[in-house]
Design a protein around this motif. Structure first.
Motif, mmCIF file in Angstrom:
data_model
loop_
_atom_site.group_PDB
_atom_site.id
_atom_site.type_symbol
_atom_site.label_atom_id
_atom_site.label_comp_id
_atom_site.label_asym_id
_atom_site.label_seq_id
_atom_site.Cartn_x
_atom_site.Cartn_y
_atom_site.Cartn_z
ATOM 1 N N TYR A 121 -6.765 93.895 -12.594
ATOM 2 C CA TYR A 121 -6.791 94.943 -13.612
ATOM 3 C C TYR A 121 -5.471 94.935 -14.359
ATOM 4 C CZ TYR A 121 -7.107 99.558 -15.722
ATOM 5 O OH TYR A 121 -7.133 100.601 -16.624
ATOM 6 N N PRO A 122 -5.491 94.682 -15.687
ATOM 7 C CA PRO A 122 -4.240 94.666 -16.443
ATOM 8 C C PRO A 122 -3.645 96.059 -16.576
ATOM 9 C CG PRO A 122 -6.121 94.126 -17.862
ATOM 10 C CD PRO A 122 -6.645 94.349 -16.489
ATOM 11 N N LEU A 123 -2.363 96.212 -16.270
ATOM 12 C CA LEU A 123 -1.674 97.488 -16.358
ATOM 13 C C LEU A 123 -1.027 97.703 -17.727
ATOM 14 C CD1 LEU A 123 -0.015 97.534 -12.833
ATOM 15 C CD2 LEU A 123 -2.124 98.670 -13.566
ATOM 16 N N ASP A 124 -0.883 96.645 -18.506
ATOM 17 C CA ASP A 124 -0.297 96.714 -19.829
ATOM 18 C C ASP A 124 -1.360 97.121 -20.849
ATOM 19 O OD1 ASP A 124 1.863 96.007 -21.835
ATOM 20 O OD2 ASP A 124 0.271 94.613 -22.446
ATOM 21 N N GLY A 125 -1.060 98.119 -21.694
ATOM 22 C CA GLY A 125 -2.030 98.642 -22.655
ATOM 23 C C GLY A 125 -2.514 97.612 -23.654
#
Length: 173
Positions: free
Chosen positions: A39-43
């Motif tokens: 899951y990417p944490l960067d917007g």
């Protein structure tokens, strides 16, 4: 981008067929394949990619950098699809595993934590290579099967980062 994916796959294939040194439990001590999701944490990255498909290859070096544990080189692919479209990250790391417990026994069950540093080739908004680190925990469920929870952090590459959390199931050859 398709050429990059093809070259990465070719490199993984060449490393996977490298000669292996066997152990008393019937698997070589130098190769593992992991599959899972991240899951990417960067917007910015999350806007381009809802979730990553994760595939990783670990090559175990003959000698550990530290007295305890094992040193690995890991090559991962985090992507939204295999089409070659934007939305991919390729972390390439030098890692160290530290085990919590005795040498692997026939029943498995050993846990470990790991940390690594290297680069991530980012292809989300544009293609760029940035510094990255990786860490996590894992558990061996037998002589060949293991699971890992990972965290990757990377520098900014044109507004996107490979920063993500992931879960993987792996097989050690």
């Amino acid at each position: 981008m398709k050429r990059t994916l093809w070259l990465a796959g070719l490199g993984l294939g060449l490393v996977a067929v490298a000669p292996a040194q066997g152990s008393s439990f019937g698997y070589p001590s130098n190769a593992a394949l992991r599959v899972g999701a991240a899951y990417p944490l960067d917007g910015t990255t999350r806007n381009a990619v809802n979730n990553f498909i994760g595939v990783g290859f670990d090559y175990f070096l003959e000698k550990s950098l530290f007295g305890e544990g094992e040193t690995t080189i890991s090559i991962d692919w985090l992507g939204k699809s295999g089409s070659g479209a934007k939305g991919n990250a390729f972390p390439i790391m030098l890692n160290q595993r530290f085990y919590n417990g005795p040498e692997l026994e026939a029943g498995g069950g050993r846990t470990y934590w790991f940390a690594g540093a290297g680069v991530a080739v980012m292809d989300v908004t544009s293609t760029d290579t940035v510094w990255a680190i990786r860490g996590g925990v894992g558990k061996e469920f037998g002589p060949n099967i293991f699971g890992e929870l990972t965290f990757i952090y990377s520098d900014d590459a044109a507004g996107a980062r490979a920063t993500s959390i992931g879960a993987y199931v792996g097989y050690r050859f």
